[in-house]
Design a protein around this motif. Sequence first.
Motif, PDB file in Angstrom:
ATOM      1  N   LYS A 124      72.997  90.884 128.223  1.00  0.00           N
ATOM      2  CA  LYS A 124      71.927  91.867 128.046  1.00  0.00           C
ATOM      3  C   LYS A 124      70.563  91.240 127.727  1.00  0.00           C
ATOM      4  CE  LYS A 124      74.666  95.863 126.571  1.00  0.00           C
ATOM      5  NZ  LYS A 124      75.968  95.457 126.056  1.00  0.00           N
ATOM      6  N   PRO A 125      70.096  90.358 128.585  1.00  0.00           N
ATOM      7  CA  PRO A 125      68.799  89.715 128.308  1.00  0.00           C
ATOM      8  C   PRO A 125      67.630  90.696 128.407  1.00  0.00           C
ATOM      9  CG  PRO A 125      69.559  89.155 130.514  1.00  0.00           C
ATOM     10  CD  PRO A 125      70.670  89.931 129.860  1.00  0.00           C
ATOM     11  N   ARG A 126      66.562  90.377 127.664  1.00  0.00           N
ATOM     12  CA  ARG A 126      65.341  91.190 127.717  1.00  0.00           C
ATOM     13  C   ARG A 126      64.373  90.616 128.753  1.00  0.00           C
ATOM     14  NH1 ARG A 126      63.360  90.578 121.810  1.00  0.00           N
ATOM     15  NH2 ARG A 126      64.669  88.729 121.878  1.00  0.00           N
ATOM     16  N   LEU A 127      64.473  89.304 128.952  1.00  0.00           N
ATOM     17  CA  LEU A 127      63.594  88.605 129.897  1.00  0.00           C
ATOM     18  C   LEU A 127      64.468  87.695 130.755  1.00  0.00           C
ATOM     19  CD1 LEU A 127      60.835  87.539 130.977  1.00  0.00           C
ATOM     20  CD2 LEU A 127      60.771  85.988 129.014  1.00  0.00           C
ATOM     21  N   ILE A 128      64.330  87.824 132.079  1.00  0.00           N
ATOM     22  CA  ILE A 128      65.119  86.991 132.985  1.00  0.00           C
ATOM     23  C   ILE A 128      64.175  86.163 133.853  1.00  0.00           C
ATOM     24  CG2 ILE A 128      66.858  86.940 134.826  1.00  0.00           C
ATOM     25  CD1 ILE A 128      67.929  89.586 133.853  1.00  0.00           C
ATOM     26  N   ILE A 141      68.270  80.103 122.800  1.00  0.00           N
ATOM     27  CA  ILE A 141      67.257  80.878 123.520  1.00  0.00           C
ATOM     28  C   ILE A 141      67.920  82.004 124.316  1.00  0.00           C
ATOM     29  CG2 ILE A 141      65.513  80.758 125.365  1.00  0.00           C
ATOM     30  CD1 ILE A 141      64.712  78.007 124.260  1.00  0.00           C
ATOM     31  N   PHE A 142      69.055  81.693 124.945  1.00  0.00           N
ATOM     32  CA  PHE A 142      69.840  82.684 125.694  1.00  0.00           C
ATOM     33  C   PHE A 142      70.280  83.806 124.751  1.00  0.00           C
ATOM     34  CE2 PHE A 142      74.020  83.811 127.801  1.00  0.00           C
ATOM     35  CZ  PHE A 142      73.472  84.381 128.939  1.00  0.00           C
ATOM     36  N   LYS A 172      56.822  74.336 138.773  1.00  0.00           N
ATOM     37  CA  LYS A 172      57.370  75.663 138.468  1.00  0.00           C
ATOM     38  C   LYS A 172      58.746  75.561 137.800  1.00  0.00           C
ATOM     39  CE  LYS A 172      57.259  76.899 142.818  1.00  0.00           C
ATOM     40  NZ  LYS A 172      56.816  75.612 143.421  1.00  0.00           N
ATOM     41  N   THR A 173      59.648  74.808 138.420  1.00  0.00           N
ATOM     42  CA  THR A 173      60.994  74.683 137.851  1.00  0.00           C
ATOM     43  C   THR A 173      60.942  73.978 136.497  1.00  0.00           C
ATOM     44  OG1 THR A 173      62.057  74.707 140.026  1.00  0.00           O
ATOM     45  CG2 THR A 173      63.305  73.692 138.237  1.00  0.00           C
ATOM     46  N   THR A 174      60.082  72.982 136.377  1.00  0.00           N
ATOM     47  CA  THR A 174      59.937  72.284 135.092  1.00  0.00           C
ATOM     48  C   THR A 174      59.464  73.252 134.009  1.00  0.00           C
ATOM     49  OG1 THR A 174      59.445  70.236 136.256  1.00  0.00           O
ATOM     50  CG2 THR A 174      58.811  70.335 133.932  1.00  0.00           C
ATOM     51  N   LEU A 175      58.528  74.128 134.367  1.00  0.00           N
ATOM     52  CA  LEU A 175      58.073  75.134 133.394  1.00  0.00           C
ATOM     53  C   LEU A 175      59.245  76.025 132.974  1.00  0.00           C
ATOM     54  CD1 LEU A 175      55.741  76.492 131.843  1.00  0.00           C
ATOM     55  CD2 LEU A 175      55.355  77.933 133.854  1.00  0.00           C
ATOM     56  N   PHE A 176      60.053  76.471 133.939  1.00  0.00           N
ATOM     57  CA  PHE A 176      61.246  77.275 133.621  1.00  0.00           C
ATOM     58  C   PHE A 176      62.153  76.517 132.659  1.00  0.00           C
ATOM     59  CE2 PHE A 176      62.403  80.835 136.815  1.00  0.00           C
ATOM     60  CZ  PHE A 176      61.163  81.396 136.666  1.00  0.00           C
ATOM     61  N   ASN A 177      62.355  75.240 132.945  1.00  0.00           N
ATOM     62  CA  ASN A 177      63.245  74.438 132.103  1.00  0.00           C
ATOM     63  C   ASN A 177      62.720  74.361 130.668  1.00  0.00           C
ATOM     64  OD1 ASN A 177      65.094  73.975 134.143  1.00  0.00           O
ATOM     65  ND2 ASN A 177      64.144  72.052 134.791  1.00  0.00           N
ATOM     66  N   CYS A 178      61.412  74.298 130.527  1.00  0.00           N
ATOM     67  CA  CYS A 178      60.821  74.303 129.180  1.00  0.00           C
ATOM     68  C   CYS A 178      61.027  75.662 128.506  1.00  0.00           C
ATOM     69  CB  CYS A 178      59.323  74.010 129.236  1.00  0.00           C
ATOM     70  SG  CYS A 178      58.902  72.323 129.641  1.00  0.00           S
ATOM     71  N   LEU A 179      60.800  76.751 129.254  1.00  0.00           N
ATOM     72  CA  LEU A 179      60.928  78.088 128.665  1.00  0.00           C
ATOM     73  C   LEU A 179      62.359  78.355 128.215  1.00  0.00           C
ATOM     74  CD1 LEU A 179      58.872  80.281 131.219  1.00  0.00           C
ATOM     75  CD2 LEU A 179      58.045  79.107 129.183  1.00  0.00           C
ATOM     76  N   ALA A 180      63.327  77.892 129.032  1.00  0.00           N
ATOM     77  CA  ALA A 180      64.739  78.196 128.757  1.00  0.00           C
ATOM     78  C   ALA A 180      65.382  77.168 127.838  1.00  0.00           C
ATOM     79  CB  ALA A 180      65.509  78.296 130.072  1.00  0.00           C
ATOM     80  N   GLY A 181      64.641  76.140 127.458  1.00  0.00           N
ATOM     81  CA  GLY A 181      65.147  75.189 126.471  1.00  0.00           C
ATOM     82  C   GLY A 181      65.988  74.055 127.045  1.00  0.00           C
ATOM     83  N   LEU A 182      66.023  73.924 128.373  1.00  0.00           N
ATOM     84  CA  LEU A 182      66.797  72.832 128.974  1.00  0.00           C
ATOM     85  C   LEU A 182      66.257  71.493 128.488  1.00  0.00           C
ATOM     86  CD1 LEU A 182      69.186  73.162 130.952  1.00  0.00           C
ATOM     87  CD2 LEU A 182      67.681  72.189 132.701  1.00  0.00           C
ATOM     88  N   SER A 195      56.500  81.595 122.359  1.00  0.00           N
ATOM     89  CA  SER A 195      57.107  82.618 121.514  1.00  0.00           C
ATOM     90  C   SER A 195      57.578  83.797 122.335  1.00  0.00           C
ATOM     91  CB  SER A 195      56.184  83.047 120.374  1.00  0.00           C
ATOM     92  OG  SER A 195      54.912  83.317 120.864  1.00  0.00           O
ATOM     93  N   LEU A 196      58.765  84.273 121.942  1.00  0.00           N
ATOM     94  CA  LEU A 196      59.411  85.405 122.591  1.00  0.00           C
ATOM     95  C   LEU A 196      59.296  86.584 121.633  1.00  0.00           C
ATOM     96  CD1 LEU A 196      61.253  86.258 125.035  1.00  0.00           C
ATOM     97  CD2 LEU A 196      63.208  85.700 123.579  1.00  0.00           C
ATOM     98  N   GLU A 197      58.546  87.587 122.025  1.00  0.00           N
ATOM     99  CA  GLU A 197      58.252  88.740 121.168  1.00  0.00           C
ATOM    100  C   GLU A 197      57.896  88.298 119.753  1.00  0.00           C
ATOM    101  OE1 GLU A 197      59.959  92.671 122.900  1.00  0.00           O
ATOM    102  OE2 GLU A 197      61.665  91.445 122.295  1.00  0.00           O
ATOM    103  N   GLY A 198      56.972  87.358 119.691  1.00  0.00           N
ATOM    104  CA  GLY A 198      56.421  86.930 118.408  1.00  0.00           C
ATOM    105  C   GLY A 198      57.218  85.859 117.676  1.00  0.00           C
TER     106      GLY A 198
END
Length: 252
Positions: A167-171, A73-74, A40-50, A59-62
């Motif tokens: 002001k993030p759209r996805l947290i 990414i932030f 789970k945390t590894t997946l988060f790290n991939c999504l957030a670009g760590l 893709s984030l909104e396309g």
Amino acid sequence: MLTAQSITKTFGGNRAVDEVSFTIKKGTITGLIGPNGAGKTTLFNCLAGLFPPTSGSLSLEGERIDGLSPDRIFAKGLARTFQIPRPFPEMTVLENVMVAPLHQRGERFWANWLTPGRVAAEERTLAAAARHWIDFVGLSHLADQPARVLSGGQRKLLELARVLVAKPRLILLDEPGAGVNPVLLDAIVDRIVSLNRQGVTFLVIEHNMDLVMNLCSPIMVMAQGRLLMAGTAQEVRDDPRVVEAYLGGAPA
Ligand SMILES: Nc1ncnc2c1ncn2[C@@H]1O[C@H](COP(=O)(O)OP(=O)(O)O)[C@@H](O)[C@H]1O
Ligand SMILES: [Mg+2]
């Protein structure tokens, strides 16, 4: 909001995340559960670009975001909080909230030098925004205290305030309830629901099943790097594969 296609992350021979695909719908509070070590945390790290995924696309909104740095990414509106937040202990709560966006502006050396008045004005705006979000998470009485005096739960609230300034759209929240006393946990849940009503989408890793079942829909279940299923709380509860994953594959 977010589409992940065949995300894989390997560490040596270990497939920590293994061909995971999903979409997160805008406006949801999506849950992510699974036993320890599920990825789970590894997946988060991939999504957030760590770190970039070994393979797959995001893709984030396309717009493709895989391979971008965490800062980029932030800046595109995807924020994450850490399982164990580590604020700068000697800086005040206010300074901790102000520091992330300030850091980015500090890199604009020429802007600082050529337009000092504008930079000062921006800093006042940022301080006001920081105080707004500190107030929103219920920490205004601690705004001028060093972060080291905060409890574990208060650190989670500080971290939430820190990302909200942008002001993030996805947290992405990594175990917001872990090590948090019940009173503060209620405060955190309340803030999540309030932000969600204002249009913020959430992906939440959490071990507290009552919390996940009440707060999140849909809920995704990972085990051994793979996405087992996704569904409503009821569907998750009724799925024998989920029980089996939590029992470590022991016969039910
Ligand atoms: N930085 C890393 N280096 C090597 N292995 C890692 C690293 N991060 C996680 N892992 C491994 O990836 C697997 C998934 O871990 P993790 O994503 O932390 O699971 P979870 O958050 O679901 O408990 C585990 O086997 C873990 O040991
Ligand atoms: Mg974890």
